[in-house]
Scaffold this active site. Structure first.
Site, short mmCIF file in Angstrom:
data_model
loop_
_atom_site.label_atom_id
_atom_site.label_comp_id
_atom_site.label_asym_id
_atom_site.label_seq_id
_atom_site.Cartn_x
_atom_site.Cartn_y
_atom_site.Cartn_z
CE LYS A 122 -2.00 2.85 3.00
NZ LYS A 122 -1.92 4.33 1.71
N GLY A 140 6.14 4.88 8.75
CA GLY A 140 6.14 5.94 8.34
C GLY A 140 5.85 6.69 9.97
CB SER A 141 4.09 9.41 11.85
OG SER A 141 2.12 8.87 11.90
CB THR A 142 6.47 7.38 16.24
OG1 THR A 142 7.65 7.55 16.13
CG2 THR A 142 6.30 6.66 17.34
CD GLU A 143 -0.47 10.50 16.12
OE1 GLU A 143 0.27 11.21 14.94
OE2 GLU A 143 -2.04 10.87 16.15
CB VAL A 144 0.35 5.52 11.66
CG1 VAL A 144 -0.70 5.09 11.07
CG2 VAL A 144 -0.13 7.69 11.65
N GLY A 145 2.21 4.07 13.60
CA GLY A 145 3.19 2.70 13.62
C GLY A 145 2.28 1.54 15.40
CD GLU A 154 13.05 0.41 9.59
OE1 GLU A 154 13.50 1.40 10.67
OE2 GLU A 154 13.82 -0.44 9.25
CB CYS A 192 13.17 8.42 8.29
SG CYS A 192 14.03 7.49 7.21
CD GLU A 211 10.44 12.16 11.55
OE1 GLU A 211 8.61 12.11 12.04
OE2 GLU A 211 11.34 12.05 10.70
P1 TAP Z 1 1.91 7.65 7.97
O1 TAP Z 1 0.80 8.76 8.12
O2 TAP Z 1 2.29 7.01 9.34
O3 TAP Z 1 1.82 6.93 6.87
C1 TAP Z 1 2.14 6.45 6.47
C2 TAP Z 1 1.63 5.34 5.80
O4 TAP Z 1 0.89 4.62 6.34
C3 TAP Z 1 1.34 5.71 4.27
O5 TAP Z 1 0.79 5.09 3.67
C4 TAP Z 1 -0.59 6.20 4.84
O6 TAP Z 1 -1.52 5.95 4.51
C5 TAP Z 1 -0.80 4.70 6.42
N1 TAP Z 1 -1.75 4.99 7.26
C6 TAP Z 1 -2.13 6.42 7.57
N2 TAP Z 1 -2.70 5.89 8.92
C7 TAP Z 1 -2.56 4.51 9.11
C8 TAP Z 1 -3.86 3.13 9.77
N3 TAP Z 1 -4.88 3.52 10.50
N4 TAP Z 1 -3.32 2.11 9.42
C9 TAP Z 1 -2.66 2.07 8.89
N5 TAP Z 1 -1.83 2.58 8.08
C10 TAP Z 1 -2.42 3.44 7.93
O7 TAP Z 1 3.59 9.11 8.07
P2 TAP Z 1 3.65 9.62 6.44
O8 TAP Z 1 3.44 10.37 6.40
O9 TAP Z 1 2.96 9.70 5.78
O10 TAP Z 1 5.43 9.94 6.49
C11 TAP Z 1 5.87 10.36 7.19
C12 TAP Z 1 6.71 9.81 8.73
O11 TAP Z 1 7.45 8.55 8.00
C13 TAP Z 1 8.05 10.65 9.25
O12 TAP Z 1 7.17 10.92 10.38
C14 TAP Z 1 9.13 9.36 8.83
O13 TAP Z 1 10.37 9.88 10.01
C15 TAP Z 1 8.99 8.65 8.59
N6 TAP Z 1 9.61 7.44 7.61
C16 TAP Z 1 10.68 7.06 8.46
C17 TAP Z 1 10.88 6.21 7.65
C18 TAP Z 1 12.14 5.13 7.84
S1 TAP Z 1 12.92 3.64 7.14
N7 TAP Z 1 12.44 4.75 9.35
C19 TAP Z 1 11.23 6.24 6.43
C20 TAP Z 1 10.41 6.77 5.71
C21 TAP Z 1 9.57 7.86 6.76
P3 TAP Z 1 -2.20 7.50 3.67
O14 TAP Z 1 -1.38 8.31 4.51
O15 TAP Z 1 -2.37 6.85 2.11
O16 TAP Z 1 -3.09 7.15 4.45
#
Ligand code: TAP
Length: 449
Positions: free
Chosen positions: A153, A206-211, A228, A262, A353
């Protein structure tokens, strides 16, 4: 149902993409279950060949994938080409894994004891918008190599390269159903990966919160999860470092991908005796950082991903002590100038962050203080240490609680070395020699003789 994908450089729509329903996710998982049975039964060499073929097809489409990432994510073309090539390299690297996933023979009385690495079945991969292709490949390549099927996804903001990779997998001859790309929202598609009984492992970036929410759901379903997550990585500059080199490298370490990384070194910790000198050197380096049209070969930084994200990043500057800023174009794109702020360790900008081109500079007094400050956030993903003193480099790199560190360099990612975070930055490791094994369960069999 569809959603519209926006070009962050122009704020204009690119195209509409399907928003999958739960029934559509379930249908993709059902196809993956069938494909996985046949895939895992293939001889290891056949799976290796299929992955090499996928790598070759991706390699032949690097330019197309890179241009698509420029359009959808605003990544500078040079970075986007690197990302697309990296996907091919990751596939090639893990194409070696099917023939190396050997178990062990353990001495026992009265028979033969052997372990096998067996695939989970279907692996659900949820990726963010910041590096849509590369991060996906870190999970799908080793997962496929280990005999799993993958449902992927992408983030709704950036689905285009993932969708194209799904087509290229078929073009390369991967069986239909083995690598399914399902577009839609996290709360529907992502959550269904978590709750679906046939998705046996989840990789979330993704984000720590959703993780945390994903991990809690996986715990309820008793399925393993790799996380991650975010970071607030420190770039530690000691007085005995090559200060010119450290200052010249600092903008790239945090402003690459507009800080939406990240591993961004978004805190620069500088030994107090060289603090003024470092800032003097940093200012022209930031001014020279080229922000603009991502299609231009000379561009180093494009726009932020969305208008909403730009507002969030801008909010961090309320009340901040801005030391100096670089430049950014005017116009409809989601532009944000690289920004350097002076901060104290407890400030919001030193703790949270930002995920944008904002870096906090903080002075420290001595080595112990540097390690204490580096560890003074909830995160523990990456970091850099600038010093000419080998003993100090060893002590500090062992003292900082981060999964990925570099000394006199800012590199974080090599596909053949492990990557991942400590503390709130994640659980488990991706990449490196052991990643394919992480997509298997160990089975132990005793054969009585
Ligand atoms: P998130 O909002 O957490 O979204 C990440 C992914 O999770 C998206 O595909 C999102 O889908 C999906 N998602 C959202 N809510 C969900 C739920 N309740 N259940 C399952 N999946 C859900 O993060 P973001 O804003 O896209 O990315 C930024 C964050 O990612 C930053 O904190 C960054 O540090 C972190 N990040 C970490 C790494 C590593 S390798 N550690 C690499 C890159 C990014 P939709 O957005 O399509 O709804």
């Amino acid at each position: 149902m569809t959603f519209t994908v926006i070009n962050p450089t122009t704020a204009q729509p690119i195209r509409d993409v399907a928003r999958a329903s739960i029934d559509e996710v379930d249908a993709a998982v059902a196809r993956a279950v069938v494909a996985q049975r046949a895939w895992s039964a293939l001889p290891p060499l056949a799976r290796a060949d299929a992955l090499r073929s996928f790598a070759r097809v991706v390699e032949a489409h690097v330019e197309e994938l890179a241009q698509l990432e420029v359009l959808n994510s605003g990544h500078p073309i040079g970075s986007a080409r690197w990302e697309a090539s990296h996907v091919a390299q990751v596939l090639n690297f893990y194409a070696g894994a099917p023939e190396r996933l050997s178990g062990r023979q353990i001495p026992v009385a009265g028979g033969l004891d052997v372990t096998f690495h067996e695939p989970y079945g279907v692996v659900g991969v949820i990726v963010p918008w910041n590096f849509p292709m590369t991060i996906a490949s870190w999970a799908f390549a080793p997962a496929l190599a280990a005999g799993n099927a993958v449902v992927l996804k992408p983030a709704e903001l950036t689905p285009l390269t993932a969708m194209r990779l799904g087509d290229l997998a078929l073009e390369a001859g991967l069986p239909p159903g083995l690598f399914e790309v399902v577009t839609g929202s996290g709360s529907v598609v992502g959550q269904r990966f978590v709750s679906h009984p046939d998705v046996r492992k989840v990789v979330f970036t993704g984000s720590t919160e959703v993780g945390v929410e994903v991990a809690a759901g996986c715990a309820r379903a008793l399925k393993p999860v790799t996380l991650e997550l975010g970071g607030k990585s420190a770039n530690i500059v000691f007085a005995d470092a090559d200060i010119e080199k450290a200052a010249a490298a600092a903008p790239g370490a945090v402003f690459d991908n507009a800080g939406q990384d990240c591993c961004a070194r978004s805190r620069i910790l500088v030994e107090r005796s060289v603090y003024d000198r470092f800032l003097e050197l940093l200012e022209p380096a930031v001014a020279a950082w080229r922000v603009g049209d991502p299609a231009d070969e000379r561009t180093e930084m494009g726009p932020l991903i969305s208008a909403a994200h730009r507002s969030t990043v801008a909010g961090y500057l309320d009340g901040a002590d801005v030391a100096f800023r670089g430049t950014a174009p005017d116009g409809d794109g989601f532009w944000f100038a690289p920004t350097v702020v002076l901060a104290a360790p407890g400030d919001r900008l030193a703790q949270e962050e930002v995920f944008g081109p904002v870096v906090a500079v903080i002075p420290f007094d001595d080595e112990a203080d540097a390690v204490r400050l580096a560890n003074d956030t909830a995160y523990g993903l990456a970091g850099s240490i600038w010093t000419e003193n080998l003993g100090r480099a060893v002590r500090v790199s062992r003292g900082v609680k981060s999964g990925v560190l570099s000394v006199n360099s800012h590199s974080s990612v090599r596909y053949w070395t492990p990557f991942g975070g400590m503390k709130a930055s994640g659980l488990g490791r991706e990449l490196g020699p052991d990643a394919a094994e992480h997509f298997t369960e160990t089975k132990n069999v005793f054969y009585a003789t």
